[in-house]
Design an enzyme around this catalytic site. Structure first.
Site, PDB file in Angstrom:
ATOM      1  CG  HIS A 106      -1.701   1.330   1.404  1.00 28.38           C
ATOM      2  ND1 HIS A 106      -1.209   2.140   2.421  1.00 28.38           N
ATOM      3  CD2 HIS A 106      -2.319   2.043   0.680  1.00 28.38           C
ATOM      4  CE1 HIS A 106      -2.048   3.285   2.598  1.00 28.38           C
ATOM      5  NE2 HIS A 106      -2.886   3.052   1.289  1.00 28.38           N
ATOM      6  CB  SER A 107       0.903   4.306   0.369  1.00 24.81           C
ATOM      7  OG  SER A 107       1.292   5.667   0.347  1.00 24.81           O
ATOM      8  CG  LEU A 108       7.090   3.499   1.415  1.00 27.11           C
ATOM      9  CD1 LEU A 108       7.977   4.276   0.236  1.00 27.11           C
ATOM     10  CD2 LEU A 108       7.751   4.058   2.603  1.00 27.11           C
ATOM     11  N   GLY A 110       3.774  -0.053  -2.272  1.00 31.68           N
ATOM     12  CA  GLY A 110       3.166  -0.525  -3.474  1.00 31.68           C
ATOM     13  C   GLY A 110       4.267   0.305  -4.426  1.00 31.68           C
ATOM     14  CG  HIS A 285      -3.632   6.993  -0.138  1.00 26.76           C
ATOM     15  ND1 HIS A 285      -3.495   6.383  -1.317  1.00 26.76           N
ATOM     16  CD2 HIS A 285      -2.380   6.967   0.868  1.00 26.76           C
ATOM     17  CE1 HIS A 285      -2.063   6.104  -0.937  1.00 26.76           C
ATOM     18  NE2 HIS A 285      -1.475   6.145  -0.010  1.00 26.76           N
TER      19      HIS A 285
END
Length: 346
Positions: A106-108, A110, A285
């Site tokens: 997720h996020s970073l 990803g 997000h």
């Protein structure tokens, strides 16, 4: 087959030169798990609501990145960087002797997954990316330069503060106050309802004030070095991923997957039947946290297709073992019966 249990896990500590990487290995410990990597300023608790929805035949190893959760902080004088974070993936693989890795980020996490998959595609068998593909685009170079300079100054101030923290405890707050701080810091992507899933691994109890806590993560991670991947490089990275199974889930109210992803998406879709993209209506997000059930609708079939259960993982395996034991008993019974008959004839 059932689903994973949030209470069925083993705490792990992966050694590193600066200390250790902390994690939780949920479910099956006999096979290579999915490696789950959280986002910036979060920790492995971000997957708390998703884990119980995933199939139980495959394990999930969730880790805290350095400076986050219960993992070690980098030594004084060091700076956190997305480049260095990518090296965490092969470090975990080496620790467990994996030649392949399945990634969920997720996020970073990803972004790390996309970067690693493009650098070492031969070692990746699938990627699940939650509301991210690339770092946010560089819209205004001047503003980006100003932001980098500001973060450098704040990083140095934070280092000074940490030197003083050996003598003074950091500011502490009630859990209710920390919940509101966390929600505000995420622009309410992590609501106060779900903040508890992250707080339990990133706060420490105050030694000075009862019922108060302070953030235990490394304050320097707030000023880590991110990157801008220019369009030409993003396209080349996407090409290297080729036909790897790749699932991306976007929250409809999130801006992290935008125009900068169109060309990489087009490349990854081309001649790749294993590329999937879905948008969860109303998702922010942290779509996997507040819309876990909707995300699982896409993630579970993806896992079952690209990491199907092996014979030893099936629930039938237990029955097969019982059948085998029954067969052994029958053989023994026949043996004793024959022996009895022979003795009676004598």
């Amino acid at each position: 087959m059932g689903t994973l249990s949030l209470s069925d896990f083993e705490e792990v500590r992966i050694p590193a030169p600066w200390g250790h990487i902390s994690g939780r290995w949920y479910g099956n410990r006999n096979e290579r798990p999915i490696l789950a990597i959280h986002g910036w300023l979060d920790n492995l608790g971000t997957f708390d609501r998703l884990i119980p929805l995933l199939p139980d035949y495959i394990g999930v190893l969730c880790i805290d990145l350095p400076g986050h959760g219960r993992s070690s902080h980098l030594q004084p004088g060091m700076h956190y960087s997305i480049y260095d974070y990518v090296f965490i993936i092969p470090r975990v693989m080496k620790e467990y002797g994996w030649t392949k890795v399945s990634l969920m980020g997720h996020s970073l996490g990803g972004i790390m997954s996309f970067m690693y998959a493009s650098l070492a595609p031969h070692t990746v068998d699938m990627v699940i990316s939650l509301d991210i593909l690339l770092p946010k685009p560089l819209v205004d170079p001047g503003a980006a330069l100003f932001e980098a300079a500001r973060d450098m100054e704040k990083h140095l101030v934070e280092e000074d503060r940490q030197e003083q923290s050996n003598l003074h405890e950091p500011p502490s707050y009630t859990l209710s106050q920390l919940t509101k701080v966390l929600a505000k810091g995420s622009s309410n992507s992590v609501t106060t309802e779900f903040a508890k899933h992250l707080l339990h691994r990133q706060v420490a109890k105050s030694q000075l004030y009862p019922d108060r806590f302070y953030f235990s993560r490394d304050g320097r991670v707030k000023y880590y070095h991110s990157i801008f991947i220019e369009p030409g490089l993003a396209a080349e990275m996407a090409k290297r991923i080729r036909r790897k199974p790749y699932l991306i889930i976007k929250g409809s109210r999130s801006y992290y997957v935008g125009d900068c992803c169109e060309e990489p998406f087009s490349i990854m879709r081309e001649n790749n039947p294993h590329f999937e993209f879905y948008e969860v209506e109303g998702g922010t997000h942290h779509v996997h946290l507040h819309a876990a059930e909707e995300c699982a609708r896409y993630i579970v079939p993806f896992i079952r297709h690209h990491r199907p259960p092996t014979l030893t993982s099936w629930s039938l395996a237990g029955k097969e073992q019982k059948l085998s034991l029954n067969d052994k008993r029958k053989v023994q019974e026949r043996f004793f019966e024959r022996s009895k008959n022979k003795r009676s004839k004598l």
